[in-house]
Scaffold this motif. Sequence first.
Motif, PDB file in Angstrom:
ATOM      1  N   GLU A  26       0.807  -1.225   0.000  1.00  0.00           N
ATOM      2  CA  GLU A  26       0.000   0.000   0.000  1.00  0.00           C
ATOM      3  C   GLU A  26       0.836   1.270   0.000  1.00  0.00           C
ATOM      4  OE1 GLU A  26      -3.257  -0.258  -0.302  1.00  0.00           O
ATOM      5  OE2 GLU A  26      -3.133  -2.452  -0.203  1.00  0.00           O
ATOM      6  N   ILE A  27       2.163   1.142   0.118  1.00  0.00           N
ATOM      7  CA  ILE A  27       3.030   2.312   0.285  1.00  0.00           C
ATOM      8  C   ILE A  27       2.957   3.267  -0.898  1.00  0.00           C
ATOM      9  CG2 ILE A  27       5.441   3.060   0.452  1.00  0.00           C
ATOM     10  CD1 ILE A  27       4.353   2.040   3.051  1.00  0.00           C
ATOM     11  N   LEU A  28       3.096   2.751  -2.104  1.00  0.00           N
ATOM     12  CA  LEU A  28       3.120   3.611  -3.279  1.00  0.00           C
ATOM     13  C   LEU A  28       1.787   4.333  -3.465  1.00  0.00           C
ATOM     14  CD1 LEU A  28       5.089   1.413  -5.859  1.00  0.00           C
ATOM     15  CD2 LEU A  28       5.947   3.290  -4.442  1.00  0.00           C
ATOM     16  N   GLY A  29       0.709   3.639  -3.221  1.00  0.00           N
ATOM     17  CA  GLY A  29      -0.606   4.253  -3.363  1.00  0.00           C
ATOM     18  C   GLY A  29      -0.818   5.375  -2.369  1.00  0.00           C
ATOM     19  N   LEU A  30      -0.410   5.159  -1.122  1.00  0.00           N
ATOM     20  CA  LEU A  30      -0.569   6.197  -0.108  1.00  0.00           C
ATOM     21  C   LEU A  30       0.297   7.408  -0.438  1.00  0.00           C
ATOM     22  CD1 LEU A  30      -1.543   7.438   2.486  1.00  0.00           C
ATOM     23  CD2 LEU A  30       0.047   5.978   3.758  1.00  0.00           C
ATOM     24  N   ALA A  31       1.540   7.161  -0.823  1.00  0.00           N
ATOM     25  CA  ALA A  31       2.420   8.272  -1.185  1.00  0.00           C
ATOM     26  C   ALA A  31       1.827   9.089  -2.336  1.00  0.00           C
ATOM     27  CB  ALA A  31       3.800   7.749  -1.565  1.00  0.00           C
ATOM     28  N   ALA A  32       1.235   8.399  -3.323  1.00  0.00           N
ATOM     29  CA  ALA A  32       0.625   9.095  -4.464  1.00  0.00           C
ATOM     30  C   ALA A  32      -0.577   9.919  -4.030  1.00  0.00           C
ATOM     31  CB  ALA A  32       0.221   8.081  -5.533  1.00  0.00           C
ATOM     32  N   ARG A  33      -1.370   9.388  -3.117  1.00  0.00           N
ATOM     33  CA  ARG A  33      -2.544  10.134  -2.648  1.00  0.00           C
ATOM     34  C   ARG A  33      -2.130  11.364  -1.836  1.00  0.00           C
ATOM     35  NH1 ARG A  33      -4.154   4.870  -1.966  1.00  0.00           N
ATOM     36  NH2 ARG A  33      -3.870   4.864   0.297  1.00  0.00           N
ATOM     37  N   LEU A  34      -1.065  11.246  -1.061  1.00  0.00           N
ATOM     38  CA  LEU A  34      -0.581  12.403  -0.314  1.00  0.00           C
ATOM     39  C   LEU A  34       0.024  13.443  -1.251  1.00  0.00           C
ATOM     40  CD1 LEU A  34       0.992  10.563   2.751  1.00  0.00           C
ATOM     41  CD2 LEU A  34      -1.138  11.879   2.704  1.00  0.00           C
ATOM     42  N   ASP A  35       0.722  12.980  -2.281  1.00  0.00           N
ATOM     43  CA  ASP A  35       1.208  13.899  -3.311  1.00  0.00           C
ATOM     44  C   ASP A  35       0.033  14.653  -3.941  1.00  0.00           C
ATOM     45  OD1 ASP A  35       3.987  13.794  -3.326  1.00  0.00           O
ATOM     46  OD2 ASP A  35       4.067  12.072  -4.686  1.00  0.00           O
ATOM     47  N   ALA A  36      -1.042  13.943  -4.192  1.00  0.00           N
ATOM     48  CA  ALA A  36      -2.215  14.558  -4.821  1.00  0.00           C
ATOM     49  C   ALA A  36      -2.831  15.630  -3.929  1.00  0.00           C
ATOM     50  CB  ALA A  36      -3.252  13.480  -5.156  1.00  0.00           C
ATOM     51  N   VAL A  37      -2.799  15.423  -2.620  1.00  0.00           N
ATOM     52  CA  VAL A  37      -3.306  16.431  -1.686  1.00  0.00           C
ATOM     53  C   VAL A  37      -2.507  17.721  -1.831  1.00  0.00           C
ATOM     54  CG1 VAL A  37      -3.547  17.037   0.764  1.00  0.00           C
ATOM     55  CG2 VAL A  37      -4.215  14.755  -0.031  1.00  0.00           C
ATOM     56  N   VAL A  38      -1.186  17.583  -1.896  1.00  0.00           N
ATOM     57  CA  VAL A  38      -0.332  18.761  -2.031  1.00  0.00           C
ATOM     58  C   VAL A  38      -0.523  19.410  -3.402  1.00  0.00           C
ATOM     59  CG1 VAL A  38       2.055  19.593  -2.037  1.00  0.00           C
ATOM     60  CG2 VAL A  38       1.349  17.853  -0.386  1.00  0.00           C
ATOM     61  N   MET A  39      -0.622  18.602  -4.451  1.00  0.00           N
ATOM     62  CA  MET A  39      -0.799  19.143  -5.797  1.00  0.00           C
ATOM     63  C   MET A  39      -2.134  19.893  -5.918  1.00  0.00           C
ATOM     64  SD  MET A  39       1.921  18.676  -7.423  1.00  0.00           S
ATOM     65  CE  MET A  39       1.344  19.162  -9.053  1.00  0.00           C
ATOM     66  N   ILE A 177      17.180   0.443  12.053  1.00  0.00           N
ATOM     67  CA  ILE A 177      16.302   1.603  11.931  1.00  0.00           C
ATOM     68  C   ILE A 177      16.869   2.508  10.848  1.00  0.00           C
ATOM     69  CG2 ILE A 177      15.266   3.581  13.084  1.00  0.00           C
ATOM     70  CD1 ILE A 177      15.608   2.191  15.725  1.00  0.00           C
ATOM     71  N   HIS A 178      16.035   2.902   9.934  1.00  0.00           N
ATOM     72  CA  HIS A 178      16.461   3.795   8.867  1.00  0.00           C
ATOM     73  C   HIS A 178      15.942   5.198   9.168  1.00  0.00           C
ATOM     74  CE1 HIS A 178      17.874   0.528   6.207  1.00  0.00           C
ATOM     75  NE2 HIS A 178      16.946  -0.170   6.859  1.00  0.00           N
ATOM     76  N   PHE A 179      16.838   6.173   9.208  1.00  0.00           N
ATOM     77  CA  PHE A 179      16.471   7.556   9.494  1.00  0.00           C
ATOM     78  C   PHE A 179      16.480   8.361   8.207  1.00  0.00           C
ATOM     79  CE2 PHE A 179      18.004   5.911  13.505  1.00  0.00           C
ATOM     80  CZ  PHE A 179      17.082   6.421  14.413  1.00  0.00           C
ATOM     81  N   ALA A 180      15.469   9.215   8.036  1.00  0.00           N
ATOM     82  CA  ALA A 180      15.344  10.008   6.820  1.00  0.00           C
ATOM     83  C   ALA A 180      14.741  11.363   7.167  1.00  0.00           C
ATOM     84  CB  ALA A 180      14.464   9.283   5.802  1.00  0.00           C
ATOM     85  N   PRO A 181      15.036  12.379   6.360  1.00  0.00           N
ATOM     86  CA  PRO A 181      14.406  13.686   6.571  1.00  0.00           C
ATOM     87  C   PRO A 181      12.943  13.647   6.143  1.00  0.00           C
ATOM     88  CG  PRO A 181      15.796  13.749   4.618  1.00  0.00           C
ATOM     89  CD  PRO A 181      16.012  12.403   5.245  1.00  0.00           C
ATOM     90  N   SER A 182      12.072  14.137   6.990  1.00  0.00           N
ATOM     91  CA  SER A 182      10.645  14.057   6.697  1.00  0.00           C
ATOM     92  C   SER A 182      10.265  14.853   5.458  1.00  0.00           C
ATOM     93  CB  SER A 182       9.829  14.546   7.900  1.00  0.00           C
ATOM     94  OG  SER A 182      10.136  15.896   8.195  1.00  0.00           O
ATOM     95  N   CYS A 183      11.051  15.882   5.117  1.00  0.00           N
ATOM     96  CA  CYS A 183      10.710  16.694   3.946  1.00  0.00           C
ATOM     97  C   CYS A 183      10.758  15.892   2.653  1.00  0.00           C
ATOM     98  CB  CYS A 183      11.629  17.912   3.847  1.00  0.00           C
ATOM     99  SG  CYS A 183      13.383  17.515   3.656  1.00  0.00           S
ATOM    100  N   ASP A 184      11.452  14.762   2.660  1.00  0.00           N
ATOM    101  CA  ASP A 184      11.589  13.938   1.467  1.00  0.00           C
ATOM    102  C   ASP A 184      10.744  12.671   1.505  1.00  0.00           C
ATOM    103  OD1 ASP A 184      13.450  15.690   0.299  1.00  0.00           O
ATOM    104  OD2 ASP A 184      15.109  14.759   1.378  1.00  0.00           O
ATOM    105  N   SER A 185       9.896  12.515   2.514  1.00  0.00           N
ATOM    106  CA  SER A 185       9.121  11.283   2.664  1.00  0.00           C
ATOM    107  C   SER A 185       7.675  11.607   3.007  1.00  0.00           C
ATOM    108  CB  SER A 185       9.725  10.395   3.761  1.00  0.00           C
ATOM    109  OG  SER A 185       8.851   9.330   4.095  1.00  0.00           O
ATOM    110  N   ARG A 186       6.773  11.344   2.080  1.00  0.00           N
ATOM    111  CA  ARG A 186       5.355  11.571   2.362  1.00  0.00           C
ATOM    112  C   ARG A 186       4.857  10.678   3.502  1.00  0.00           C
ATOM    113  NH1 ARG A 186       4.573  16.469   0.716  1.00  0.00           N
ATOM    114  NH2 ARG A 186       4.457  16.780  -1.533  1.00  0.00           N
TER     115      ARG A 186
END
Length: 234
Positions: A26-39, A177-186
């Motif tokens: 479900e990861i790709l679908g959720l990321a796409a839907r969150l991208d759509a909210v911003v767009m 544990i993988h750490f990432a900047p939130s600005c780059d991860s929906r």
Amino acid sequence: MLLAFLDESYDKGEYWIAAVVCPSAEILGLAARLDAVVMKATGTWGTSERAELHGNDLVQGKHDWAPIARQVRARIGVYRDALRATADTRGLLVMLQGVDRQALEARYEVPWHPHRVVLERLLERLNDEAVRQGLPILVIADEVDGHDGHRKSLWEYQHIGTGGIDGRMLTNVADTIHFAPSCDSRLLQAADLVSYMHYRMRRTQVSDERAKKANEMLWSLIEPNVCSVHIWKP
């Protein structure tokens, strides 16, 4: 596989980490839907298409959301759409783990940092859920100080066990544990939205009735996905 995205919220009294647990399919679908909210916001109000879905910034109208600082309903609408996209994801769960910071400091002469305390207990619950589903779980967290220490602690939990009388081996937590900047991860942004709204509902005194109703509406969208809420009071 399950993926858990972690973000923290805290004040002097309590420290919380929220985990948004999502099936890998479900990861790709959720990321796409969150991208759509911003767009959608970009097309309507001209905000940046790279705008971060950050809870505090959305509520306060700051940083990426400063262009609509005066448009309260618009900002609430973005928050609503993002939480709805998250909540509607098949199999998505939310776990919330906290610690009473004052009780922690009162009990121990040299207490661990509250982030480590909460992370250990949250990892136990994430592992329990992964065992229940018969799947491995990978943990991705927003960047914090002490990355290496948290990775080393997880290795110990996986190979030696967690501490306390209920200590256990984290058999289903995969890799490190993988750490990432939130600005780059929906997905980390989704965790931030959940973490901030939980914190706001629990710890922030809101006197404006309209703001209270908005908070309650937003939290009601994700609350059905919450499967675990615990605060440790040493």
